[in-house]
Design a protein around this motif. Structure first.
Motif, short mmCIF file in Angstrom:
data_model
loop_
_atom_site.label_atom_id
_atom_site.label_comp_id
_atom_site.label_asym_id
_atom_site.label_seq_id
_atom_site.Cartn_x
_atom_site.Cartn_y
_atom_site.Cartn_z
N ARG A 101 0.84 -1.21 0.00
CA ARG A 101 0.00 0.00 0.00
C ARG A 101 0.88 1.25 0.00
O ARG A 101 0.62 2.21 -0.74
CB ARG A 101 -0.91 -0.02 1.23
CG ARG A 101 -1.65 1.28 1.51
CD ARG A 101 -2.83 1.48 0.57
NE ARG A 101 -3.62 2.64 0.96
CZ ARG A 101 -3.44 3.86 0.49
NH1 ARG A 101 -2.49 4.11 -0.40
NH2 ARG A 101 -4.22 4.85 0.88
N GLY A 128 2.52 1.69 -3.38
CA GLY A 128 1.55 2.12 -4.38
C GLY A 128 1.29 3.61 -4.31
O GLY A 128 1.31 4.31 -5.34
N GLU A 129 1.05 4.12 -3.11
CA GLU A 129 0.79 5.56 -2.96
C GLU A 129 2.05 6.36 -3.26
O GLU A 129 1.98 7.45 -3.84
CB GLU A 129 0.31 5.84 -1.53
CG GLU A 129 -0.06 7.29 -1.26
CD GLU A 129 -1.21 7.79 -2.14
OE1 GLU A 129 -1.26 9.00 -2.40
OE2 GLU A 129 -2.04 6.96 -2.58
N TYR A 130 3.19 5.81 -2.88
CA TYR A 130 4.46 6.49 -3.16
C TYR A 130 4.67 6.64 -4.67
O TYR A 130 5.08 7.70 -5.15
CB TYR A 130 5.60 5.66 -2.55
CG TYR A 130 6.95 6.33 -2.53
CD1 TYR A 130 7.31 7.22 -1.52
CD2 TYR A 130 7.89 6.05 -3.52
CE1 TYR A 130 8.56 7.81 -1.49
CE2 TYR A 130 9.15 6.64 -3.50
CZ TYR A 130 9.47 7.52 -2.48
OH TYR A 130 10.72 8.11 -2.46
N HIS A 131 4.37 5.59 -5.41
CA HIS A 131 4.50 5.64 -6.87
C HIS A 131 3.59 6.70 -7.47
O HIS A 131 3.98 7.41 -8.41
CB HIS A 131 4.19 4.27 -7.47
CG HIS A 131 4.10 4.27 -8.96
ND1 HIS A 131 5.21 4.38 -9.77
CD2 HIS A 131 3.03 4.20 -9.79
CE1 HIS A 131 4.82 4.36 -11.03
NE2 HIS A 131 3.51 4.25 -11.08
N ARG A 132 2.36 6.79 -6.94
CA ARG A 132 1.42 7.77 -7.49
C ARG A 132 1.86 9.20 -7.19
O ARG A 132 1.68 10.10 -8.01
CB ARG A 132 0.02 7.51 -6.94
CG ARG A 132 -0.63 6.26 -7.53
CD ARG A 132 -2.05 6.07 -7.04
NE ARG A 132 -2.10 5.56 -5.68
CZ ARG A 132 -2.03 4.26 -5.37
NH1 ARG A 132 -1.88 3.36 -6.32
NH2 ARG A 132 -2.11 3.88 -4.11
N ARG A 133 2.44 9.43 -6.02
CA ARG A 133 2.85 10.79 -5.65
C ARG A 133 4.19 11.18 -6.26
O ARG A 133 4.42 12.34 -6.58
CB ARG A 133 2.94 10.91 -4.14
CG ARG A 133 1.62 10.85 -3.43
CD ARG A 133 1.74 11.38 -2.02
NE ARG A 133 0.54 11.14 -1.24
CZ ARG A 133 0.34 11.62 -0.03
NH1 ARG A 133 1.28 12.35 0.55
NH2 ARG A 133 -0.78 11.35 0.62
N TYR A 134 5.11 10.23 -6.34
CA TYR A 134 6.48 10.54 -6.77
C TYR A 134 6.89 9.63 -7.93
O TYR A 134 7.79 8.80 -7.80
CB TYR A 134 7.46 10.37 -5.60
CG TYR A 134 7.03 11.12 -4.36
CD1 TYR A 134 7.01 12.51 -4.33
CD2 TYR A 134 6.66 10.43 -3.21
CE1 TYR A 134 6.62 13.20 -3.19
CE2 TYR A 134 6.27 11.11 -2.06
CZ TYR A 134 6.25 12.50 -2.06
OH TYR A 134 5.86 13.17 -0.93
N PRO A 135 6.24 9.76 -9.06
CA PRO A 135 6.53 8.86 -10.19
C PRO A 135 7.94 9.02 -10.75
O PRO A 135 8.42 8.13 -11.46
CB PRO A 135 5.48 9.26 -11.23
CG PRO A 135 5.11 10.66 -10.88
CD PRO A 135 5.18 10.74 -9.39
#
Length: 314
Positions: free
Chosen positions: A108, A111-118
């Motif tokens: 989780r 996943g959120e990290y990828h969405r915020r810091y692509p």
């Protein structure tokens, strides 16, 4: 006194050469010399002693050097901080992982990290807990999820608890009621299937049996919990394994019982102490704190409550 001038000063101090400092700073050598001369005039004393083959710091230069480095570090930190705030965070984030994290909060978070810091290049490095601890200690990776050692994490790392767990015994179906605990004395009388010596969990189990004066011989060593219980189903022996593993969900082939006395362990997130964490690591830790504060990172229910849970390995 400008930051660029301090950058030139630190470069000359570290390279002990105006020519090498110019190459390092991607400017011509006269520009470096002029800036240093202007700085010396501003401060009222020479900062370098010019020798035939090198330059060395004067007492004034030695006094200025730590302040110059601190100013440059503070400026670099400010740039990173505002890059974070503007969503322009980049760079790389190397995270070490042991087996069995699919049921924890780590997916989780990633996943959120990828969405915020692509723009951050995340790399996952799978290995055993002792190996990953060494990589964090030596600065080879930014952080890792490991089984916390029985005697605590090394002083060179900082840790955050990810998961509390315990060891259970897995036996072939029909051999024992699920509510009847297995003692250490009973366990050593059967062929034991458990983690290998390269696993952090292995150390917890060994230490617990040794504390009771018992020698634990592991007949089949594997860090793959699914394979452990498959061997139990073949009636090869009993498994001593993580209670939180989802592969221990209700299965007619085996029964899961507590171990007495309890063998408790932790899965921890560790990173190197003594140095400022990189911007990507700080962003990951801040995201963890933020989502936890909003109640979005509650761990899955234990297997006793929901029939599944977070996995533990390594």
């Amino acid at each position: 006194m400008e930051l660029r001038t301090l950058e030139y000063f630190v470069a000359v101090a570290e390279e002990r050469s105006f020519t090498k400092a110019a190459v390092r700073c991607h400017v011509v050598q006269p520009a470096i010399s002029q800036q240093i001369q202007a700085l010396e005039k501003e401060l009222g004393e020479p900062l370098f002693e010019r020798l035939p083959r090198q330059v060395v710091l004067t007492s004034g230069g030695a006094a200025l050097l730590p302040h110059a480095r601190a100013c440059l570090a503070a400026a670099a930190s400010a740039v990173l901080e505002f890059a974070d705030r503007s969503g322009l965070l980049g760079g790389s984030f190397a995270l070490g992982t042991v087996g069995g994290l699919e049921g924890t909060v780590i997916p989780r978070l990633l996943g959120e990290y990828h969405r915020r810091y692509p723009q951050v290049a995340v790399s996952l490095i799978g290995a055993s807990s002792p190996s990953l601890l060494a990589k964090v200690r030596d600065g080879e990776i930014d952080a890792a999820v490991v089984a916390g050692p029985p005697d605590g994490e090394p002083a060179v790392v900082t840790s955050r608890v990810l998961l509390e767990d315990r060891i259970v015994a897995v036996l072939p179906a029909g051999g024992r009621p699920a509510n009847r605990p297995m003692t250490f004395d009973e366990a050593v009388r059967s062929p034991v299937i458990s983690y290998g010596p390269d696993s952090g969990v292995h150390a917890f189990i060994r230490a617990a049996f040794a504390a009771k004066g018992l020698r634990l011989d592991i007949a089949y060593a594997t860090n793959d919990v699914a394979l452990q219980v498959a061997l139990v189903a073949e009636r090869i022996g009993i498994a001593l394994t993580s209670h939180a593993s989802p592969v221990l969900a209700a299965d007619p082939r085996f029964v899961v019982v507590p171990v007495e006395p309890a063998i408790r362990l932790r899965k921890v997130f560790v990173w190197r102490q003594g140095t400022r964490p990189s911007a990507p690591l700080r962003a990951f830790l801040d995201l963890w704190t933020e989502l936890s504060g909003r109640g979005e990172l509650s761990e899955p229910a234990s297997r006793d409550e929901a029939g599944t849970g977070a996995a533990t390995g390594g």
